[in-house]
Design an enzyme around this catalytic site. Structure first.
Site, PDB file in Angstrom:
ATOM      1  CB  THR A 108      -0.835   0.005   1.305  1.00  0.00           C
ATOM      2  OG1 THR A 108      -1.647  -1.157   1.327  1.00  0.00           O
ATOM      3  CG2 THR A 108      -1.719   1.222   1.438  1.00  0.00           C
ATOM      4  N   GLY A 111      -4.560  -5.807   6.227  1.00  0.00           N
ATOM      5  CA  GLY A 111      -5.620  -4.877   6.600  1.00  0.00           C
ATOM      6  C   GLY A 111      -6.559  -5.370   7.668  1.00  0.00           C
TER       7      GLY A 111
HETATM    8  N1  ASP Z   1      -3.273  -2.950   3.816  1.00  0.00           N
HETATM    9  C1  ASP Z   1      -3.585  -3.482   2.516  1.00  0.00           C
HETATM   10  C2  ASP Z   1      -4.840  -4.289   2.603  1.00  0.00           C
HETATM   11  O1  ASP Z   1      -5.019  -5.019   3.543  1.00  0.00           O
HETATM   12  C3  ASP Z   1      -2.540  -4.307   1.873  1.00  0.00           C
HETATM   13  C4  ASP Z   1      -1.108  -4.107   2.248  1.00  0.00           C
HETATM   14  O2  ASP Z   1      -0.710  -3.033   2.662  1.00  0.00           O
HETATM   15  O3  ASP Z   1      -0.324  -5.036   2.142  1.00  0.00           O
HETATM   16  O4  ASP Z   1      -5.608  -4.243   1.673  1.00  0.00           O
END
Ligand code: ASP
Length: 314
Positions: free
Chosen positions: A174, A228
């Protein structure tokens, strides 16, 4: 008064200059974080944000993004958004134009179309390749029918949690970008294609205000990357702000929030990026195998510098 500046997670470094340009031109913190995030979204080499993002289990890219203004606490978030080049700009339109703060799926796409946001495919050869590899790995004879029925058949054949742990851990990421402008106003932006091969309709923390993103001029800003589901369960971004509100330093607040993630005793890691009212910045990670670093650039700098955050042990 600190010089206006912008910070971003590791994949944002080469693009922070766009935010600095916006700040130098008298733009707001919101303008700065949107400008830099758009460039990360346009980078085809980033397999977890915008163009080239890894698709969901049906081979469809679904994007999550959010943006928050620390002065007004206005927010805009989109989830499971398909077919728009800059999810962060759709989120900005939600913040500015919509009577709501969060739109998902077909409704978000309808809104984006009405707002005249740029439509287009986010697929690249590399994102198609990752999906093909998944299909080939899953079915000896290849060939799938991209339908709900296929997902149901596949899902029934799996231990879903083990499946998610195996696949989602491989490709994810992200971008978090935060800025403080000449008025001392803060903004925080988050954009992602989410975890790879997720179920259609799965929202991560990124569009969930309080979980993956939060910003309040009175205390600071915080945003997350990582699994997440963990940040949603702990309301991690808002909790970091709450810890600062309670008097913890930015470092202590990030440390404690990462300890809270460990306390869930669940698979997957979490990282956070934060800034405080004095212009202090910090990142933290629950992972021990990789240094927690982020980029910083203020309006007096010609290039961003790397800063080191903290790794928080179990
Ligand atoms: N936080 C993001 C999600 O869960 C993915 C990530 O940062 O790896 O969609």
């Amino acid at each position: 008064m600190v010089k206006p500046f912008i910070i971003g997670t590791h994949n944002a470094g080469p693009f922070l200059y766009a935010g600095v340009d916006a700040l130098k031109a008298g733009g707001s913190a919101l303008d700065a974080v949107e400008a830099a995030t758009r460039l990360v979204e346009s980078n085809p080499d980033d397999s977890s944000v915008g163009l080239g993002g890894i698709p969901n289990i049906l081979g469809v890219q679904e994007m999550d993004a959010s943006l928050m203004c620390g002065r007004t606490l206005r927010t805009g978030a989109v989830g499971a958004l398909k077919g728009f080049i800059h999810p962060i700009s759709v989120a900005r339109k939600v913040l500015e134009e919509a009577p709501h703060v969060m739109l998902v799926g077909a409704g978000a796409e309808h809104f984006a179309r009405v707002m005249g946001c740029e439509e287009g495919s986010l697929e690249t050869e590399s994102s198609r390749k990752v999906y093909r590899a998944f299909v080939e790995d899953t079915f000896e004879h290849g060939g799938i029918d991209q339908s709900q029925e296929w997902v149901v058949t596949y899902a029934r054949s799996q231990n879903l949690r083990q499946w998610y742990e195996r696949l989602a851990d491989k490709h994810h990421g992200t971008v978090n970008i935060q800025a403080m402008d000449e008025n001392g106003d803060m903004a925080s932006a988050v954009s992602t294609s989410g975890t790879a091969l997720k179920f259609p309709g799965r929202l991560g923390d990124s569009p969930v205000i309080g979980a993956g993103n939060y910003c309040d001029n009175r205390f600071g800003a915080a945003a997350c990357t990582g699994r997440g589901e963990l940040a949603i369960r702990n309301s991690t971004a808002r909790t970091i702000i709450h810890y600062m509100e309670d008097g913890l330093s930015i470092k202590e607040a990030c440390f404690r929030a990462m300890k809270d993630i460990h306390a869930l005793k669940s698979f997957g890691g979490m990282n956070c990026l934060a800034l405080d009212v004095k212009g202090g910045t910090m990142s933290a990670s629950t992972r021990e195998d990789r240094e927690s670093t982020y980029w910083y650039m203020d309006v007096g700098m010609r290039a961003p510098e790397t800063r080191k955050g903290i790794n928080v042990k179990q």
